[in-house]
Design an enzyme around this catalytic site. Sequence first.
Site, mmCIF file in Angstrom:
data_model
loop_
_atom_site.group_PDB
_atom_site.id
_atom_site.type_symbol
_atom_site.label_atom_id
_atom_site.label_comp_id
_atom_site.label_asym_id
_atom_site.label_seq_id
_atom_site.Cartn_x
_atom_site.Cartn_y
_atom_site.Cartn_z
ATOM 1 N N CYS A 44 20.111 -0.595 -0.267
ATOM 2 C CA CYS A 44 19.911 -1.715 -1.197
ATOM 3 C C CYS A 44 20.991 -1.710 -2.274
ATOM 4 C CB CYS A 44 18.535 -1.625 -1.857
ATOM 5 S SG CYS A 44 17.153 -1.753 -0.709
ATOM 6 N N CYS A 76 16.308 2.833 -2.885
ATOM 7 C CA CYS A 76 16.891 2.530 -1.570
ATOM 8 C C CYS A 76 18.423 2.498 -1.640
ATOM 9 C CB CYS A 76 16.327 1.179 -1.116
ATOM 10 S SG CYS A 76 17.179 0.409 0.253
#
Length: 109
Positions: free
Chosen positions: A34, A31
């Site tokens: 993230c 991600c």
Amino acid sequence: MKPVVVSSQNFETEVMKSNLPVLVDFWASWCAPCRIIAPIVEELAKEYNGKVKVAKLDVDANRDIATAFGIMSIPTLLIFNNGKVADQLVGAVPKSMLVDKITRVLERN
């Protein structure tokens, strides 16, 4: 102080039964947002050491926990207080938004 790595095995102890409020970063290695927010989470772990526990949970390795809290997109940051979700943020939000949410939870204690 670094964030605590939480999993299905220690989530109950580290988060739900914590004496401190806990900021949990629900993330995954693939991600990109993230990875963007990760340094902010690290900073918060240092800045709030002793006041707030900061934790990271890999959603791929701990799908049961992610499902239990209805995590639909990542990063999702949940703030737990006394074993309950007190607040949440979704996405790579600015540090100021996280600080604001943490401050509000601390003021309620």
